[in-house]
Design an enzyme around this catalytic site. Sequence first.
Site, PDB file in Angstrom:
ATOM      1  N   ASP A  67      89.415  51.289 -31.684  1.00 30.20           N
ATOM      2  CA  ASP A  67      89.399  51.679 -33.092  1.00 30.20           C
ATOM      3  C   ASP A  67      87.986  51.884 -33.629  1.00 30.20           C
ATOM      4  O   ASP A  67      86.998  51.534 -32.972  1.00 30.20           O
ATOM      5  CB  ASP A  67      90.147  50.637 -33.945  1.00 30.20           C
ATOM      6  CG  ASP A  67      89.859  49.201 -33.517  1.00 30.20           C
ATOM      7  OD1 ASP A  67      88.855  48.975 -32.839  1.00 30.20           O
ATOM      8  OD2 ASP A  67      90.668  48.317 -33.865  1.00 30.20           O
ATOM      9  N   ASN A 136      97.067  38.487 -38.756  1.00 25.74           N
ATOM     10  CA  ASN A 136      98.389  38.979 -39.179  1.00 25.74           C
ATOM     11  C   ASN A 136      99.158  39.610 -38.008  1.00 25.74           C
ATOM     12  O   ASN A 136     100.169  40.275 -38.224  1.00 25.74           O
ATOM     13  CB  ASN A 136      98.241  39.993 -40.321  1.00 25.74           C
ATOM     14  CG  ASN A 136      97.407  41.203 -39.917  1.00 25.74           C
ATOM     15  OD1 ASN A 136      96.973  41.310 -38.769  1.00 25.74           O
ATOM     16  ND2 ASN A 136      97.188  42.109 -40.853  1.00 25.74           N
ATOM     17  N   HIS A 138      97.887  41.888 -35.916  1.00 21.85           N
ATOM     18  CA  HIS A 138      97.524  43.265 -35.545  1.00 21.85           C
ATOM     19  C   HIS A 138      96.849  43.304 -34.178  1.00 21.85           C
ATOM     20  O   HIS A 138      96.211  42.340 -33.756  1.00 21.85           O
ATOM     21  CB  HIS A 138      96.694  43.968 -36.628  1.00 21.85           C
ATOM     22  CG  HIS A 138      95.284  43.506 -36.779  1.00 21.85           C
ATOM     23  ND1 HIS A 138      94.650  43.440 -38.004  1.00 21.85           N
ATOM     24  CD2 HIS A 138      94.348  43.117 -35.876  1.00 21.85           C
ATOM     25  CE1 HIS A 138      93.410  43.032 -37.837  1.00 21.85           C
ATOM     26  NE2 HIS A 138      93.204  42.827 -36.564  1.00 21.85           N
ATOM     27  N   GLU A 143      98.405  47.607 -38.098  1.00 19.85           N
ATOM     28  CA  GLU A 143      98.749  46.562 -39.058  1.00 19.85           C
ATOM     29  C   GLU A 143     100.270  46.378 -39.122  1.00 19.85           C
ATOM     30  O   GLU A 143     101.036  47.278 -38.743  1.00 19.85           O
ATOM     31  CB  GLU A 143      98.219  46.954 -40.442  1.00 19.85           C
ATOM     32  CG  GLU A 143      96.693  47.075 -40.516  1.00 19.85           C
ATOM     33  CD  GLU A 143      95.967  45.739 -40.592  1.00 19.85           C
ATOM     34  OE1 GLU A 143      96.374  44.775 -39.927  1.00 19.85           O
ATOM     35  OE2 GLU A 143      94.971  45.667 -41.323  1.00 19.85           O
TER      36      GLU A 143
END
Length: 241
Positions: A67, A136, A138, A143
């Site tokens: 990313d 979370n 990811h 996400e």
Amino acid sequence: MKICRAKDYNDMSRKAANIISAQIILKPNCVLGLATGSTPIGTYKQLVEWYEKGDLDFSEVMTVNLDEYKGLTRENPQSYYYFMNEHLFGKVNIDKHRTFLPDGTEPDSATACENYNEILRAVGEPDLQLLGLGHNGHIGFNEPGEIFSTETHCIDLSEQTIKANARFFETEAEVPRQAYTMGIKTIMSARRILLVVSGEDKADIVKTAFFGPITPQVPASILQLHRNVTLVADEAALSKF
Ligand code: F6R
């Protein structure tokens, strides 16, 4: 999933570096999928040390990163391009022309994503994909959401991720709100996945992601379906199961 229990962060880093270095030794022209963030820094440091000792050769290795923040230039110290140069590419004999990240400076998301997908298709499936794990759930910047994504896409970062990543910036306001990330389908296409996790603050999400239901609300849970995943985590991260 193979779980490799490490004593602490340093032990986790050494074990993960061992797996990556075995990959490079067994297949010198391998494709490595790489991650940024705090967790793999020790792994990269160990790889650099082994390179400096003459034990590793990166000259034929090809890399694709997960990313990049949208809007950050390569010169920006918070960009993932900069990170990779700082921690690995600038310190080993890798050919920079064989290292790829999404282009954060491309303002048109569709173009940026299509360009990166083309690169990923040309490079082929990673032999080994290194991943970290967000609080979370990811992976990359995939996400939590309603569906598992497929290929490279532009994502609005969640509030939790913006807060978690604010530690790298002067103020939270400076954290980019969007990023380009490799999709879940691409990550799952890797022949082998190496996930590194450290710290008690990740213990809950490790349990939820790998011992809970598979759901796009917890993107990493999809890894339960991959045929070759190694989780290298320290005692603290594994403390909830
Ligand atoms: C970074 C990335 C992210 C991180 C995750 C964990 O390229 O893809 O998924 O791996 O946010 O970050 P750290 O290691 O900083 O806790």
